[in-house]
Scaffold this motif. Sequence first.
Motif, PDB file in Angstrom:
ATOM      1  N   SER A   1     -38.360 -32.225 -72.877  1.00  0.00           N
ATOM      2  CA  SER A   1     -37.408 -31.633 -72.101  1.00  0.00           C
ATOM      3  C   SER A   1     -36.881 -32.599 -71.204  1.00  0.00           C
ATOM      4  O   SER A   1     -37.525 -33.584 -70.696  1.00  0.00           O
TER       5      SER A   1
ATOM      6  N   LYS B   1     -41.352 -32.007 -69.998  1.00  0.00           N
ATOM      7  CA  LYS B   1     -42.391 -31.010 -70.396  1.00  0.00           C
ATOM      8  C   LYS B   1     -42.223 -31.163 -72.030  1.00  0.00           C
ATOM      9  O   LYS B   1     -41.431 -31.854 -72.547  1.00  0.00           O
TER      10      LYS B   1
ATOM     11  N   ILE C   1     -41.892 -29.580 -75.684  1.00  0.00           N
ATOM     12  CA  ILE C   1     -41.313 -28.614 -76.691  1.00  0.00           C
ATOM     13  C   ILE C   1     -41.947 -28.781 -77.984  1.00  0.00           C
ATOM     14  O   ILE C   1     -42.039 -29.737 -78.416  1.00  0.00           O
TER      15      ILE C   1
ATOM     16  N   LEU D   1     -41.972 -21.401 -80.930  1.00  0.00           N
ATOM     17  CA  LEU D   1     -41.497 -22.250 -80.043  1.00  0.00           C
ATOM     18  C   LEU D   1     -42.092 -21.897 -78.628  1.00  0.00           C
ATOM     19  O   LEU D   1     -42.190 -20.737 -78.282  1.00  0.00           O
TER      20      LEU D   1
ATOM     21  N   GLU E   1     -42.743 -24.162 -74.700  1.00  0.00           N
ATOM     22  CA  GLU E   1     -43.091 -25.362 -74.109  1.00  0.00           C
ATOM     23  C   GLU E   1     -44.412 -25.325 -73.314  1.00  0.00           C
ATOM     24  O   GLU E   1     -44.864 -24.420 -72.577  1.00  0.00           O
TER      25      GLU E   1
ATOM     26  N   THR F   1     -49.101 -23.074 -71.084  1.00  0.00           N
ATOM     27  CA  THR F   1     -47.804 -22.579 -71.586  1.00  0.00           C
ATOM     28  C   THR F   1     -47.027 -22.528 -70.361  1.00  0.00           C
ATOM     29  O   THR F   1     -47.367 -22.311 -69.153  1.00  0.00           O
TER      30      THR F   1
ATOM     31  N   PHE G   1     -40.048 -21.107 -69.592  1.00  0.00           N
ATOM     32  CA  PHE G   1     -39.264 -21.543 -70.556  1.00  0.00           C
ATOM     33  C   PHE G   1     -39.156 -20.278 -71.727  1.00  0.00           C
ATOM     34  O   PHE G   1     -40.210 -19.746 -72.220  1.00  0.00           O
TER      35      PHE G   1
ATOM     36  N   ALA H   1     -36.863 -29.801 -83.688  1.00  0.00           N
ATOM     37  CA  ALA H   1     -36.367 -29.514 -82.429  1.00  0.00           C
ATOM     38  C   ALA H   1     -35.866 -30.871 -81.870  1.00  0.00           C
ATOM     39  O   ALA H   1     -37.016 -31.859 -81.741  1.00  0.00           O
TER      40      ALA H   1
ATOM     41  N   LEU I   1     -31.088 -28.232 -76.425  1.00  0.00           N
ATOM     42  CA  LEU I   1     -32.178 -28.214 -77.294  1.00  0.00           C
ATOM     43  C   LEU I   1     -31.686 -27.893 -78.787  1.00  0.00           C
ATOM     44  O   LEU I   1     -31.399 -26.472 -78.819  1.00  0.00           O
TER      45      LEU I   1
ATOM     46  N   ALA J   1     -31.890 -27.035 -72.731  1.00  0.00           N
ATOM     47  CA  ALA J   1     -33.468 -27.633 -72.982  1.00  0.00           C
ATOM     48  C   ALA J   1     -34.315 -27.718 -71.728  1.00  0.00           C
ATOM     49  O   ALA J   1     -35.247 -27.824 -72.060  1.00  0.00           O
TER      50      ALA J   1
ATOM     51  N   GLY K   1     -34.709 -22.928 -72.015  1.00  0.00           N
ATOM     52  CA  GLY K   1     -34.702 -22.040 -73.249  1.00  0.00           C
ATOM     53  C   GLY K   1     -33.798 -21.048 -73.487  1.00  0.00           C
ATOM     54  O   GLY K   1     -33.659 -20.567 -74.415  1.00  0.00           O
TER      55      GLY K   1
END
Length: 648
Positions: free
Chosen positions: A123, A127, A129, A145, A147, A155, A159, A171, A178, A200, A203
Amino acid sequence: MSLPRRLRPRAAATVVAAAAALSTVALSAIPAQAVYVPPNVTSTLVTANPADTTPHVQNGSVRAFAQIGSTVYAGGSFTGAKNATASGWTSVTYLIAYDASTGALKTGFKPSLDNAVQTLAVSPDGKLIVGGNFGTVNGVARKNLVELDPATGATVAGFTGRADGGVVRRAIVSGNYLYLAGAFHYVNGTKHSLLARLNATTGAIDSTFQIDASVARADSELVWALTVSPNGRTVVASGNFRKVNDLAREQVVMIDVSGTPKVADWSTQRFAPDCQIDTFPFYARDVDFSDDGSYFVIGADGGIGGDAFCDTISRWETSARGSNLDATWVDRTGHDSITSLEAADNVVYLGGHFRWLNNANGNDKAGPGGIDRYGFGALDPGNGLPMAWNPGRSPGSHLPPGGTSWGPIVWEMWKGPSGLFIGQDSDGVGGEYHGRQAYFPTAGGRTVAPVDAPQAASGYLYLGAGNGKLTRVPYGPSGVGAATSTNQPNLTSAKATFSVSNKLWWAKNDVLNLSTFTGGTVGAPWVSSGFNSWYEAGDMTGAFYLQGRMYYTTASGRALYYRYLEPDGSIVGCTEFTLPTSGIDWHSVRGLAWVAGKLVYGSTDGVLRTVAFDPAASTAVNGASATVVAPKSAGATWSNPTLFFATS
């Protein structure tokens, strides 16, 4: 049947079941198009010796890579990993992190996923993804999906992106966008068929991107591969679909995202027909843009397919528009799969279940021109021929008990900051054991500078004058000068001859030889390549090289022909092409050279002529504009196939 694919921070694949027989699609005639001759480039190859420090993965496959700082992330379908020198396996599922320099696994990174990882991206705020087949992450429902914190694997709660149950195959982060591709039909609770675009960082769904792929060729529809141009203005996707926004697009679509996203006016029929093997529901398996975005490449499997691009890799120009478009070049394996590719540093890397490249004349065996490449290859982006990079997808004698020596799929090839990462379903690379992944550093590789015909407007024409002799004639814009004789004891029984940088290529009998050529002296010859033994070089009556192509005439033909020719490895292309020309009896030509945009050629009448040459024009040579440079004379009779231009 499991099938695969790739992306820059992107990752690799889902399992596609064997499909019912594909419906038959007629191939529309591919119209004639202006020939594009790619420019010469400097290529940087990674080493062919994989690093010994990369950790091993125990089983399944590695399908995705990303790197954040000094940490590499690898995702896939595995359930165990260990450091390169460790004896025992550590239980770890689907996603690992390790040090980019030492390969040491980072034990503090502990995400928990309940199914395979297919793709990884980074990201804008650093981060990780993750997309894939999973439904639960770190004990909480999170479909396909998520992040993650790159240090711990926790987690990132803020996001909001999710794919609502359909696998996320790819992705890619481009700017603050994104891009997602896969088998989903809803993203963030809104309808999106196989393709979507999110913020991105947060989310959040981007409602302006409503590009929907649909209508499977067989089995279930999905977008398998995705790539975004470096300038962020163009997206290319491939997979199991026939329509995009209700427009016919067979397996491949280009999307214009320079403004409001729309399907671009770009389509080809090369992926419309069925291939020979009907268990492949689709065969356009991977796509990737070059570093400058000027072209993209498509890798395919599927078996032999006639005019269809089955079991091929092909280059396509990004700026082309229209229907029934054709590739700049295509390299055929001869009935073997290409499952992943990566265009980086002016090299096109490819991986898969193939045994040969440059093999259009072979069918499940090496045909004339076929080059041995066992599962990995590197192509010249200008002509698609194999370069001299051949690590091989084999463990040699180093496979441990329980290992897999050769699997059907290279799931991912990804060029990271310092080298090329390989993810696959087997354990052999470079004659060594490398459990399911390998890393080829840029350090220890090599730079391949472009070579070409001499570019000067003035120099010397060399003309065959009997065994071991050449006549040297000054040549330039004002014409020819006085001829002198030179002894060349290394040049015996020579036929067609041409110069490439400081080397001389020349035919002797049916063998294509190479010699150095410096200071007007021909060095001791060597055979260009054992892979060229099929080529009847002695039939050429004249030849010259220019921008990755060997142009020539023959004793048996009446045209100006060309084949691709790769100086890095000295490989002759397996396919002969005919250049469109008019007004010249090529059957009578004896000796060819290229000088400053013009052909200089001799003939059976002993006269030297010149004519403009443009290989990209609809008529490359117009004989009506040819002019006489020199008549037949006692000093030089211009009727010998040994004719070349040099600057010394």
